[in-house]
Design a protein around this motif. Structure first.
Motif, PDB file in Angstrom:
ATOM      1  N   ARG A 310       0.820  -1.215   0.000  1.00 41.27           N
ATOM      2  CA  ARG A 310       0.000   0.000   0.000  1.00 41.27           C
ATOM      3  C   ARG A 310       0.856   1.268   0.000  1.00 41.27           C
ATOM      4  O   ARG A 310       0.571   2.215  -0.716  1.00 41.27           O
ATOM      5  N   LEU A 311       1.902   1.288   0.809  1.00 35.23           N
ATOM      6  CA  LEU A 311       2.716   2.500   0.870  1.00 35.23           C
ATOM      7  C   LEU A 311       3.557   2.687  -0.386  1.00 35.23           C
ATOM      8  O   LEU A 311       3.814   3.817  -0.805  1.00 35.23           O
ATOM      9  N   THR A 312       3.956   1.580  -1.010  1.00 34.00           N
ATOM     10  CA  THR A 312       4.695   1.692  -2.262  1.00 34.00           C
ATOM     11  C   THR A 312       3.784   2.187  -3.374  1.00 34.00           C
ATOM     12  O   THR A 312       4.162   3.071  -4.164  1.00 34.00           O
ATOM     13  N   ALA A 313       2.566   1.626  -3.444  1.00 33.74           N
ATOM     14  CA  ALA A 313       1.622   2.042  -4.486  1.00 33.74           C
ATOM     15  C   ALA A 313       1.250   3.511  -4.354  1.00 33.74           C
ATOM     16  O   ALA A 313       0.931   4.168  -5.355  1.00 33.74           O
ATOM     17  N   ALA A 314       1.312   4.052  -3.140  1.00 32.84           N
ATOM     18  CA  ALA A 314       0.957   5.455  -2.917  1.00 32.84           C
ATOM     19  C   ALA A 314       2.104   6.401  -3.259  1.00 32.84           C
ATOM     20  O   ALA A 314       1.949   7.622  -3.131  1.00 32.84           O
ATOM     21  N   GLY A 315       3.239   5.851  -3.662  1.00 35.05           N
ATOM     22  CA  GLY A 315       4.353   6.703  -4.056  1.00 35.05           C
ATOM     23  C   GLY A 315       5.087   7.348  -2.897  1.00 35.05           C
ATOM     24  O   GLY A 315       5.678   8.424  -3.059  1.00 35.05           O
ATOM     25  N   THR A 316       5.086   6.700  -1.727  1.00 34.09           N
ATOM     26  CA  THR A 316       5.760   7.285  -0.564  1.00 34.09           C
ATOM     27  C   THR A 316       7.268   7.090  -0.587  1.00 34.09           C
ATOM     28  O   THR A 316       7.985   7.711   0.199  1.00 34.09           O
ATOM     29  N   GLY A 317       7.753   6.222  -1.476  1.00 33.66           N
ATOM     30  CA  GLY A 317       9.185   5.947  -1.523  1.00 33.66           C
ATOM     31  C   GLY A 317       9.651   4.938  -0.503  1.00 33.66           C
ATOM     32  O   GLY A 317      10.853   4.816  -0.246  1.00 33.66           O
ATOM     33  N   LEU A 318       8.713   4.189   0.101  1.00 34.26           N
ATOM     34  CA  LEU A 318       9.079   3.173   1.083  1.00 34.26           C
ATOM     35  C   LEU A 318      10.094   2.194   0.512  1.00 34.26           C
ATOM     36  O   LEU A 318       9.916   1.664  -0.590  1.00 34.26           O
ATOM     37  N   ASP A 319      11.159   1.952   1.248  1.00 34.44           N
ATOM     38  CA  ASP A 319      12.172   0.971   0.862  1.00 34.44           C
ATOM     39  C   ASP A 319      11.787  -0.366   1.489  1.00 34.44           C
ATOM     40  O   ASP A 319      11.851  -0.533   2.704  1.00 34.44           O
ATOM     41  N   GLU A 320      11.372  -1.333   0.672  1.00 34.45           N
ATOM     42  CA  GLU A 320      10.945  -2.628   1.205  1.00 34.45           C
ATOM     43  C   GLU A 320      12.093  -3.378   1.873  1.00 34.45           C
ATOM     44  O   GLU A 320      11.862  -4.264   2.698  1.00 34.45           O
ATOM     45  N   ASN A 321      13.334  -3.044   1.545  1.00 32.06           N
ATOM     46  CA  ASN A 321      14.480  -3.665   2.204  1.00 32.06           C
ATOM     47  C   ASN A 321      14.703  -3.121   3.611  1.00 32.06           C
ATOM     48  O   ASN A 321      15.515  -3.652   4.360  1.00 32.06           O
ATOM     49  N   ALA A 322      13.989  -2.050   3.966  1.00 32.04           N
ATOM     50  CA  ALA A 322      14.161  -1.430   5.280  1.00 32.04           C
ATOM     51  C   ALA A 322      13.310  -2.085   6.348  1.00 32.04           C
ATOM     52  O   ALA A 322      13.482  -1.810   7.530  1.00 32.04           O
ATOM     53  N   VAL A 323      12.378  -2.951   5.956  1.00 30.46           N
ATOM     54  CA  VAL A 323      11.516  -3.627   6.923  1.00 30.46           C
ATOM     55  C   VAL A 323      12.314  -4.735   7.610  1.00 30.46           C
ATOM     56  O   VAL A 323      12.904  -5.588   6.933  1.00 30.46           O
ATOM     57  N   ALA A 324      12.343  -4.706   8.948  1.00 33.37           N
ATOM     58  CA  ALA A 324      13.183  -5.642   9.697  1.00 33.37           C
ATOM     59  C   ALA A 324      12.375  -6.396  10.737  1.00 33.37           C
ATOM     60  O   ALA A 324      12.143  -5.886  11.836  1.00 33.37           O
ATOM     61  N   PRO A 325      11.933  -7.624  10.449  1.00 31.07           N
ATOM     62  CA  PRO A 325      11.302  -8.458  11.487  1.00 31.07           C
ATOM     63  C   PRO A 325      12.316  -8.779  12.580  1.00 31.07           C
ATOM     64  O   PRO A 325      13.502  -9.013  12.298  1.00 31.07           O
ATOM     65  N   ALA A 326      11.859  -8.764  13.827  1.00 32.27           N
ATOM     66  CA  ALA A 326      12.785  -8.959  14.944  1.00 32.27           C
ATOM     67  C   ALA A 326      12.144  -9.807  16.028  1.00 32.27           C
ATOM     68  O   ALA A 326      10.926  -9.960  16.092  1.00 32.27           O
ATOM     69  N   TYR A 327      12.992 -10.326  16.882  1.00 29.58           N
ATOM     70  CA  TYR A 327      12.543 -11.123  18.025  1.00 29.58           C
ATOM     71  C   TYR A 327      13.265 -10.647  19.279  1.00 29.58           C
ATOM     72  O   TYR A 327      14.471 -10.364  19.252  1.00 29.58           O
ATOM     73  N   GLY A 328      12.532 -10.558  20.382  1.00 22.31           N
ATOM     74  CA  GLY A 328      13.146 -10.191  21.639  1.00 22.31           C
ATOM     75  C   GLY A 328      12.171 -10.371  22.781  1.00 22.31           C
ATOM     76  O   GLY A 328      11.008 -10.745  22.590  1.00 22.31           O
ATOM     77  N   LEU A 329      12.626 -10.084  23.991  1.00 17.26           N
ATOM     78  CA  LEU A 329      11.785 -10.193  25.179  1.00 17.26           C
ATOM     79  C   LEU A 329      12.439  -9.421  26.305  1.00 17.26           C
ATOM     80  O   LEU A 329      13.650  -9.132  26.268  1.00 17.26           O
TER      81      LEU A 329
END
Length: 584
Positions: A310-329
């Motif tokens: 959605r954010l890419t289609a809206a032309g926001t310039g979102l870098d999909e490589n910047a999304v970082a799934p993480a684990y912690g507690l």
């Protein structure tokens, strides 16, 4: 500007004093107040201002409490909260990051946590002072209340902080029974911030953290307060309530930042998508956001895909490589592992039946599968996948409990010796694989698997639903339920005792966007039962449909399955078989 010489093991309190000396007029923290003005009013604080205010508050704390005593912070998000945490460290005391009594729905939890930590004093902000005085007056322990009013200090600079001293007690946002505070030392905190820096930020400088998570939450505290204080970089933050009212505010504050990171649980990305209006994304420039951390709860592949699309289609310039799934507690301070490799998040479709039997095997084309998201690799710590009940590390491809060992792992719970030994004192049995210590290990209570060397979290051990000898993960059933028809919002799945076996109950909220004509409870119930049966070969014991906001949530906004189950059981037979709207 004087060049700063800092060490990677330097405690945060010492770093703050360093930045105050070497970059005194540099803006450090900016709180954007949307509650006073919907447009958002920024209030900034430089490093020297923060240092002077923290020094002044520390002087006042020393008059009413001694080193090692607890300082409970009962305030909403704001600059005063940052000052309070730093002041407690300057004073040699143990901070207890909590929340103001005005936070709705969590009065019992606040009261129980307050009694458990037994604070010598309480710090609050001027706006919350009256409510805090009323709260403390009703408690058995009458702590001294100190209001953070911005008064600068006049005394000498603070002495050095010892790494083994407890910096703060972190109480889990999801605890519903007797709260347990994790003792986070200054050494734990420094180690984990350095690990996060290496894994997710790297050598980028300068950077800006833009966040809304509550500061009493472990991820909010680290992302908003600790990382900027460790790196000497800027933080921009606002209140969680302002995010919930208009989540687009989050994106607007990120827009145009040249180098920004942010962090939020998976539900927040979903919530943001649901609440975005048709024109909300117009004109946003998110090209400078180099890290969108997604953690603190199971990361869903569908959420990652929808958010990026959605954010890419809206032309926001979102870098999909910047999304970082993480684990912690919280027991590991917060961070354990993340996929911070500047690539699109890696997902793997595992054979659902084999996964339920404890084996992670990629599914063949067209086969029933569960898609899991990789949380990458641990940084600066060790992770072992351990067979349940046997304390033996298992190879890649086998599901087990996630154990963690590293300098960021806390040593114990506050005043819980037996619970501490069970959680923080685990030891591997039998031959120990190369590179792994015998102990001590932190038992996380989470289930996971290594696949191609990367960590995948499969579920929470206490939430695992075992029905007729098969394992079912509640988040899978919840996702199937929510997707069965377009009128459901939050979902909670859990088991309850039914005669001589366990039955699975699904509680689902009506979506706020669902119209009256779309809300047909009997039809929705049949659709949900059919979808769960077809997808999971699982017959639901009960389906309960409730109004929006009925499902209990933790203080950080996540669904609390335990609290929902407790409410369901409290209703007894009256709860069963209800397909209509009501309260769980």
């Amino acid at each position: 500007m004087t060049l700063a010489v800092v060490r990677n093991d330097e405690p945060l309190a010492d770093r703050l004093a360093t930045w105050a000396r070497t970059r005194p007029d540099t803006l450090a923290y900016t709180y954007v107040d949307h509650l006073a003005d919907p447009r958002g009013v920024p209030h900034g604080c430089t490093w020297s201002e923060l240092h002077r205010q923290a020094t002044g508050l520390a002087e006042r704390l020393r008059r009413v409490a001694g080193p090692g005593e607890r300082v409970a912070v009962l305030a909403p998000s704001g600059l005063e909260y940052v000052v309070a945490m730093a002041a407690a460290w300057y004073a040699g005391m143990i901070a207890v990051p909590l929340f103001a009594p005005s936070l709705p729905g969590h009065a019992d939890r606040l009261a129980a946590t307050y009694e458990d930590c037994a604070p010598a004093c309480v710090v609050t902000d001027p706006a919350s002072s009256a409510g805090v005085h009323e709260f403390v007056a009703a408690r058995r322990r009458r702590a001294t209340i100190v209001v953070a009013d911005g008064s600068p200090g006049t005394g000498p600079p603070p002495g050095p902080v010892r790494r083994d001293d407890v910096a703060y007690l972190q109480y889990s946002s999801g605890s519903t029974r007797t709260p347990a505070g994790v003792e986070i030392t200054h050494g734990n905190l420094t180690a984990n911030v350095h690990q996060i820096q290496r894994a997710l930020i790297g050598d980028r400088s300068p950077v800006t953290g833009v966040n809304w998570l509550p500061l009493f939450h472990d991820m909010g505290l680290l992302a908003t307060v600790a990382i900027p204080m460790w790196a000497g970089t800027r933080a921009v933050f606002f209140d969680p309530a302002a995010f919930l009212m208009q989540p687009v505010r989050w994106l607007r504050l990120l827009s145009g930042q040249p180098a920004a990171y942010t962090a939020a649980p998976n539900f927040a990305y979903d919530y943001c998508l649901r609440r975005l209006g048709h024109d909300d994304l117009a004109g946003l420039d998110l090209r400078g956001v180099f890290r969108w951390l997604n953690g603190a709860e199971p990361v869903r592949a569908a959420t990652l895909e929808r958010f990026a699309r959605r954010l890419t289609a809206a032309g926001t310039g979102l870098d999909e490589n910047a999304v970082a799934p993480a684990y912690g507690l919280a027991e590991a301070t917060v961070f354990v592992a993340a996929d911070g490799l500047d690539r699109r998040p890696r997902t793997t479709a595992f054979d659902r039946a084999r996964l339920g039997a404890g084996q992670a095997v990629p599914a063949e084309a067209g086969a029933d599968h569960a898609t899991l998201v990789s949380c990458g690799h641990p940084v600066g710590q060790r992770v072992a996948i351990v067979a349940l009940g046997r304390a033996v590390a298992v190879p890649d491809g086998q599901v087990g409990e996630i154990w963690v060992h590293g300098p960021n792992v806390a040593r114990r719970y506050w005043r819980r010796p037996e619970h501490s030994e069970q959680t923080f004192g685990a030891t591997l049995a039998g031959p120990v694989p190369d590179g792994l210590p015998q102990g001590p290990w932190l038992r996380t209570g989470d289930l996971g698997v290594r696949h191609d060397g990367e960590l995948y979290v499969t579920g929470r051990l206490k939430d695992l639903m075992i029905v007729a000898g098969r394992n079912h993960y509640p988040q899978d059933v919840e996702e199937t339920t929510a997707g069965a028809c377009g009128v459901l919002g939050r979902v909670a799945a859990f088991t309850v005792p039914v005669e001589e076996h366990e039955g699975v109950v699904v509680v689902a909220e009506r979506s706020r966007s669902a119209g009256a004509a779309d809300w047909r409870p009997d039809e929705i119930t049949r659709t949900v039962r059919r979808a769960v049966w077809r997808r999971h070969d699982l017959a639901l014991h009960d389906v309960v449909l409730v109004e929006p906001g009925s499902i209990p949530r933790t203080t950080s906004g996540k669904v609390s399955r335990t609290a929902c189950r407790d409410q369901y059981l409290a209703l007894g037979p009256a709860a069963e078989g209800r397909g209509g709207a009501g309260d769980a």
